[in-house]
Design a protein around this motif. Structure first.
Motif, PDB file in Angstrom:
ATOM      1  N   ALA A 199       0.827  -1.209   0.000  1.00 24.90           N
ATOM      2  CA  ALA A 199       0.000   0.000   0.000  1.00 24.90           C
ATOM      3  C   ALA A 199       0.861   1.257   0.000  1.00 24.90           C
ATOM      4  O   ALA A 199       0.549   2.242  -0.682  1.00 24.90           O
ATOM      5  CB  ALA A 199      -0.930  -0.004   1.204  1.00 24.90           C
ATOM      6  N   ALA A 200       1.946   1.241   0.755  1.00 24.89           N
ATOM      7  CA  ALA A 200       2.829   2.408   0.829  1.00 24.89           C
ATOM      8  C   ALA A 200       3.457   2.723  -0.525  1.00 24.89           C
ATOM      9  O   ALA A 200       3.793   3.879  -0.803  1.00 24.89           O
ATOM     10  CB  ALA A 200       3.921   2.168   1.864  1.00 24.89           C
ATOM     11  N   ARG A 201       3.570   1.726  -1.375  1.00 27.50           N
ATOM     12  CA  ARG A 201       4.132   1.913  -2.718  1.00 27.50           C
ATOM     13  C   ARG A 201       3.061   2.249  -3.758  1.00 27.50           C
ATOM     14  O   ARG A 201       3.318   2.261  -4.951  1.00 27.50           O
ATOM     15  CB  ARG A 201       4.900   0.661  -3.128  1.00 27.50           C
ATOM     16  CG  ARG A 201       6.228   0.517  -2.374  1.00 27.50           C
ATOM     17  CD  ARG A 201       6.838  -0.874  -2.531  1.00 27.50           C
ATOM     18  NE  ARG A 201       8.192  -0.942  -2.005  1.00 27.50           N
ATOM     19  CZ  ARG A 201       8.505  -1.012  -0.718  1.00 27.50           C
ATOM     20  NH1 ARG A 201       7.548  -0.993   0.195  1.00 27.50           N
ATOM     21  NH2 ARG A 201       9.764  -1.064  -0.332  1.00 27.50           N
ATOM     22  N   GLY A 202       1.847   2.512  -3.289  1.00 23.03           N
ATOM     23  CA  GLY A 202       0.788   2.950  -4.177  1.00 23.03           C
ATOM     24  C   GLY A 202       0.116   1.861  -4.978  1.00 23.03           C
ATOM     25  O   GLY A 202      -0.580   2.138  -5.959  1.00 23.03           O
ATOM     26  N   LEU A 203       0.241   0.588  -4.537  1.00 21.49           N
ATOM     27  CA  LEU A 203      -0.325  -0.526  -5.302  1.00 21.49           C
ATOM     28  C   LEU A 203      -1.754  -0.858  -4.893  1.00 21.49           C
ATOM     29  O   LEU A 203      -2.375  -1.745  -5.483  1.00 21.49           O
ATOM     30  CB  LEU A 203       0.570  -1.760  -5.149  1.00 21.49           C
ATOM     31  CG  LEU A 203       1.961  -1.615  -5.788  1.00 21.49           C
ATOM     32  CD1 LEU A 203       2.845  -2.791  -5.410  1.00 21.49           C
ATOM     33  CD2 LEU A 203       1.836  -1.521  -7.297  1.00 21.49           C
ATOM     34  N   GLY A 204      -2.282  -0.165  -3.907  1.00 25.04           N
ATOM     35  CA  GLY A 204      -3.655  -0.402  -3.501  1.00 25.04           C
ATOM     36  C   GLY A 204      -3.902   0.101  -2.094  1.00 25.04           C
ATOM     37  O   GLY A 204      -2.966   0.491  -1.377  1.00 25.04           O
ATOM     38  N   ILE A 205      -5.181   0.110  -1.711  1.00 28.68           N
ATOM     39  CA  ILE A 205      -5.558   0.497  -0.357  1.00 28.68           C
ATOM     40  C   ILE A 205      -5.466  -0.730   0.543  1.00 28.68           C
ATOM     41  O   ILE A 205      -6.024  -1.783   0.235  1.00 28.68           O
ATOM     42  CB  ILE A 205      -6.993   1.057  -0.327  1.00 28.68           C
ATOM     43  CG1 ILE A 205      -7.080   2.344  -1.156  1.00 28.68           C
ATOM     44  CG2 ILE A 205      -7.444   1.317   1.111  1.00 28.68           C
ATOM     45  CD1 ILE A 205      -8.484   2.917  -1.245  1.00 28.68           C
ATOM     46  N   ALA A 206      -4.751  -0.587   1.640  1.00 30.94           N
ATOM     47  CA  ALA A 206      -4.580  -1.700   2.571  1.00 30.94           C
ATOM     48  C   ALA A 206      -5.804  -1.836   3.472  1.00 30.94           C
ATOM     49  O   ALA A 206      -6.323  -0.834   3.970  1.00 30.94           O
ATOM     50  CB  ALA A 206      -3.336  -1.492   3.421  1.00 30.94           C
ATOM     51  N   ILE A 207      -6.264  -3.062   3.660  1.00 26.59           N
ATOM     52  CA  ILE A 207      -7.326  -3.353   4.633  1.00 26.59           C
ATOM     53  C   ILE A 207      -6.669  -4.061   5.815  1.00 26.59           C
ATOM     54  O   ILE A 207      -6.165  -5.177   5.691  1.00 26.59           O
ATOM     55  CB  ILE A 207      -8.427  -4.236   4.020  1.00 26.59           C
ATOM     56  CG1 ILE A 207      -9.027  -3.566   2.786  1.00 26.59           C
ATOM     57  CG2 ILE A 207      -9.502  -4.530   5.067  1.00 26.59           C
ATOM     58  CD1 ILE A 207      -9.698  -2.230   3.056  1.00 26.59           C
ATOM     59  N   LEU A 208      -6.671  -3.383   6.951  1.00 23.67           N
ATOM     60  CA  LEU A 208      -6.001  -3.881   8.147  1.00 23.67           C
ATOM     61  C   LEU A 208      -6.909  -3.680   9.364  1.00 23.67           C
ATOM     62  O   LEU A 208      -7.929  -3.009   9.286  1.00 23.67           O
ATOM     63  CB  LEU A 208      -4.682  -3.131   8.359  1.00 23.67           C
ATOM     64  CG  LEU A 208      -3.613  -3.268   7.265  1.00 23.67           C
ATOM     65  CD1 LEU A 208      -2.519  -2.229   7.473  1.00 23.67           C
ATOM     66  CD2 LEU A 208      -3.023  -4.668   7.259  1.00 23.67           C
ATOM     67  N   SER A 209      -6.508  -4.264  10.482  1.00 29.63           N
ATOM     68  CA  SER A 209      -7.184  -3.940  11.733  1.00 29.63           C
ATOM     69  C   SER A 209      -6.595  -2.647  12.278  1.00 29.63           C
ATOM     70  O   SER A 209      -5.514  -2.202  11.858  1.00 29.63           O
ATOM     71  CB  SER A 209      -7.006  -5.065  12.750  1.00 29.63           C
ATOM     72  OG  SER A 209      -5.664  -5.101  13.210  1.00 29.63           O
ATOM     73  N   ASP A 210      -7.296  -2.034  13.205  1.00 32.52           N
ATOM     74  CA  ASP A 210      -6.869  -0.753  13.756  1.00 32.52           C
ATOM     75  C   ASP A 210      -5.472  -0.836  14.370  1.00 32.52           C
ATOM     76  O   ASP A 210      -4.621   0.031  14.138  1.00 32.52           O
ATOM     77  CB  ASP A 210      -7.888  -0.305  14.805  1.00 32.52           C
ATOM     78  CG  ASP A 210      -7.738   1.161  15.184  1.00 32.52           C
ATOM     79  OD1 ASP A 210      -7.238   1.923  14.358  1.00 32.52           O
ATOM     80  OD2 ASP A 210      -8.119   1.523  16.308  1.00 32.52           O
ATOM     81  N   SER A 211      -5.208  -1.908  15.154  1.00 27.27           N
ATOM     82  CA  SER A 211      -3.894  -2.015  15.808  1.00 27.27           C
ATOM     83  C   SER A 211      -2.794  -2.307  14.799  1.00 27.27           C
ATOM     84  O   SER A 211      -1.651  -1.863  14.966  1.00 27.27           O
ATOM     85  CB  SER A 211      -3.928  -3.095  16.891  1.00 27.27           C
ATOM     86  OG  SER A 211      -4.153  -4.367  16.338  1.00 27.27           O
TER      87      SER A 211
END
Length: 291
Positions: free
Chosen positions: A232-244
């Motif tokens: 995601a940081a490299r612009g390849l998509g939106i990351a889906i993660l948990s809050d923590s």
């Protein structure tokens, strides 16, 4: 007097029939009768009245029955106690964990358990949460760390480690970075980077999208949060993660609350009951490690 004689005596008393008692203890009727006669000779009294079609206890038999049951229960308790000690001296334990696990308290618990019970052989395997649940239910895995959507899998005992909402994480230059709060429909036009099918996070996300009839584009999948964040940081998509999870990457990603995903993502230890002594001990170590 032998334990098997007491077992046959209790079986006849409860079945009120020598044939059914013999079937219950898996020997011939003549064998049961012979052992009961031997027991009666040793005790010096008849235990059963055999004059009627239905076998009944004599006064002596009634006096002996509860003591016989207690003796059998005590023998079982001795066997169980020795068995539990043996399992903790030279047993085996299979532990599962969701792919990409970096939850160090689990490793701490395994280390302290190993120091306390060095003779127990520990096997560790990775898989997706759905497969681990199946393995725990089937008894091939004793204890597993899994992700789940909203609730613990039915029929299993559990220790919930994390219970939190999903977030979307984007780099600072992303068009959604200033929004802070978004909906699933805001995500649909963008490629998504997330966990694979069978993980708790992915299940929460897929269920929420399906409820609204949405079909997001899953561009990339990875089993580890670090990999998802890096992509995601490299612009390849939106990351889906948990809050923590997202909190670990705040130096390069902005976490966005997804307002219409309310089902929490759980991280939990699961095991089947009744559990063996080694599993019981490891659960105790895990409770202390995660406390």
């Amino acid at each position: 007097m032998e334990l098997r004689q007491l077992e046959y005596f209790v079986a006849v008393a409860e079945e009120r029939n020598f044939t059914r008692a013999a079937e219950r203890v898996h020997i011939s009727q003549s064998g049961v009768s012979a052992q009961i006669r031997q027991l009666e000779r040793e005790l010096g009294a008849d235990l059963f009245d055999r004059s009627a079609r239905v076998v009944t206890l004599t006064v002596a038999g009634k006096a002996a029955l509860e003591h016989a049951r207690a003796a059998l229960a005590a023998a079982d308790a001795v066997s169980q106690a020795v068995g539990e000690v043996a399992d903790l001296i030279r047993g085996t334990l299979t532990v599962g964990m969701v792919v990409g696990c970096t939850v160090t308290p689990l490793f701490d618990a395994l280390a302290t358990f190993h120091r306390a019970h060095p003779g127990v052989e520990i096997s560790l395997l990775e898989d997706n949460s759905a497969q681990l649940v199946h393995a725990v239910r089937g008894g091939t895995v004793d204890l597993a760390l899994i992700g789940a959507a909203g609730a613990i899998p039915e029929g299993l005992d559990a220790l919930t480690i994390i219970d939190e909402r999903l977030v979307a994480a984007v780099p600072n230059g992303h068009p959604l970075a200033r929004s802070r709060r978004i909906t699933l429909r805001d995500l649909v036009p963008h490629p998504i980077v997330c966990m694979p099918v069978g993980t708790g996070l992915r299940t929460v996300f897929d269920q929420a999208c399906a409820t609204q009839g949405l079909h997001p584009s899953i561009a990339l999948q990875a089993g580890a949060a670090d990999a998802i964040a890096d992509l995601a940081a490299r612009g390849l998509g939106i990351a889906i993660l948990s809050d923590s999870m997202a909190a670990h990457y705040r130096d390069r990603l902005v976490a966005l609350t997804i307002t219409d995903v309310t089902t929490p993502a759980l991280l939990a230890l699961i095991w089947r009951n009744p559990r063996g002594p080694a599993t019981r001990e490891l659960v105790a170590h895990c409770r202390r490690a995660f406390a």
